[in-house]
Motif scaffolding. Sequence first.
Motif, short mmCIF file in Angstrom:
data_model
loop_
_atom_site.label_atom_id
_atom_site.label_comp_id
_atom_site.label_asym_id
_atom_site.label_seq_id
_atom_site.Cartn_x
_atom_site.Cartn_y
_atom_site.Cartn_z
N LEU A 156 7.49 -68.08 10.09
CA LEU A 156 8.08 -69.42 10.03
C LEU A 156 9.45 -69.47 10.69
O LEU A 156 9.80 -70.48 11.31
CB LEU A 156 8.18 -69.88 8.57
CG LEU A 156 6.84 -70.23 7.92
CD1 LEU A 156 7.03 -70.49 6.44
CD2 LEU A 156 6.22 -71.45 8.58
N LYS A 157 10.21 -68.39 10.58
CA LYS A 157 11.51 -68.37 11.25
C LYS A 157 11.34 -68.46 12.76
O LYS A 157 12.10 -69.17 13.43
CB LYS A 157 12.27 -67.08 10.87
CG LYS A 157 13.71 -67.06 11.40
CD LYS A 157 14.44 -65.78 11.05
CE LYS A 157 13.98 -64.63 11.92
NZ LYS A 157 14.88 -63.45 11.83
N ARG A 158 10.34 -67.78 13.30
CA ARG A 158 10.07 -67.88 14.74
C ARG A 158 9.67 -69.30 15.12
O ARG A 158 10.12 -69.84 16.13
CB ARG A 158 8.97 -66.89 15.14
CG ARG A 158 9.39 -65.42 15.10
CD ARG A 158 8.37 -64.55 15.83
NE ARG A 158 7.04 -64.63 15.26
CZ ARG A 158 6.59 -63.82 14.30
NH1 ARG A 158 7.38 -62.88 13.80
NH2 ARG A 158 5.35 -63.94 13.85
N ASN A 159 8.81 -69.91 14.29
CA ASN A 159 8.41 -71.29 14.56
C ASN A 159 9.60 -72.23 14.53
O ASN A 159 9.74 -73.14 15.37
CB ASN A 159 7.37 -71.75 13.53
CG ASN A 159 6.06 -71.01 13.65
OD1 ASN A 159 5.79 -70.34 14.65
ND2 ASN A 159 5.22 -71.14 12.62
N ALA A 160 10.49 -72.00 13.55
CA ALA A 160 11.66 -72.86 13.41
C ALA A 160 12.58 -72.72 14.61
O ALA A 160 13.08 -73.72 15.15
CB ALA A 160 12.41 -72.50 12.13
N ALA A 161 12.80 -71.49 15.05
CA ALA A 161 13.68 -71.26 16.20
C ALA A 161 13.10 -71.91 17.46
O ALA A 161 13.84 -72.46 18.28
CB ALA A 161 13.88 -69.77 16.41
N ARG A 162 11.78 -71.84 17.60
CA ARG A 162 11.12 -72.45 18.76
C ARG A 162 11.32 -73.98 18.74
O ARG A 162 11.66 -74.59 19.75
CB ARG A 162 9.63 -72.10 18.75
CG ARG A 162 8.88 -72.52 20.01
CD ARG A 162 7.42 -72.11 19.94
NE ARG A 162 7.27 -70.68 19.67
CZ ARG A 162 6.72 -70.18 18.56
NH1 ARG A 162 6.27 -70.99 17.62
NH2 ARG A 162 6.61 -68.89 18.39
#
Length: 391
Positions: free
Chosen positions: A69-75
């Motif tokens: 989810l952190k990767r998705n949020a950063a994207r």
Amino acid sequence: MDKYVYSGKHWSELKFYDHMMTDALIKHILGLSRYGMSDAGEVFEVMGQMKSADERDWALAWGGMAERLKRNAARSESRGKKVSASSAYLRAASYYRFALASFSDVNDPVMEEYTRESISCYRKYLGLSGYPGEAIEIPYENTVLSGYFYRSPAAGEKAPLIILTPGRDTLGEDTVWVYDEALKRGIHCIVVEGPGQGAALRLKKIPFRKDWEKVVSPIVDYAAMIPGVDMDRIALMGISFGGYLVPRAAAFEKRIKLCIANPGNISWGKSIGGALEMAQKMPKALRPSMVDGLVRDYAWKHGVENSIDAVIRELKKYDNSDILDKLTCRTLVMDASADINPGEAKKFYDAINCPKEYMLFDDETMGQTHTQMGCYASASERLFDWIEDNL
């Protein structure tokens, strides 16, 4: 039409896990979906990915979902999609936090890593979402305690304040079912992780202390400097172990108008220490498997040697019997019919002599689990009806 008659199991009787703590945490996590802190599909995915109920497998499964989810949020953030980014950051922060709720290996690097990641993701959520919360630091002895001040958009020029003390196992953001509901009703909130809790324990190695007034008074001092806080209308609420801690603080800190103990307990040490003494008398091969983990967790959080004797000795200090007559402010004692320590909250209620009220959650009113885990809608409605009438 005939009145509906319950004929099956109540929801509190349904079990995800045999381990009491793990089962309670899953219900708590699902309950927080109401506030965007979890999503049911993600929770069940994590449960499916767990290799076992071992605490490290628990931590890594939640940490893996948090990373995704952190990767998705950063994207999303890199593309200027603030709403999507803030939503994903909030759930990532939650899953990092949940990973540590049932994890006590202080030497494992994920302890510090997940703590810092949870804080980072939550603060990114606040920055992107516009949610009315800001990080604060409370001067405390030779250091500071971290927390958040939530300013109600519905508040008048002067508004009441609730100071929240979380419990032993959940962290500050987990009190969202209180602070979010307070904000809707024109009440400001301060949530601080004190000694033995959250970042104070995991990053600063500060264990619990029994004289909780030494923690609360600096918070009240800090509140006095915040514009818009009505210092004549301050409530102090403790949840789980916090419900034991806050009556002592209110007994000595007379700026507190309302004390809310969820649940009340005269002697936490007697309740938990007594169970450990019974386990100690059993042959080690026959002891419940959770005892060793419980002892290790208490030893760490209370700053004592990792032994059942040391933990029992320390817990005996956590007894409010001698300060009950010093509690003078109006006090609400919350209780639950399926609580892990049945009857203790009512004993506390009966023992205090201040203006008081007793609020029981049962199968009919819902919220019958310890601290209303998993049923926060009905719990917050009843709680805040009372708070609005008294604060």
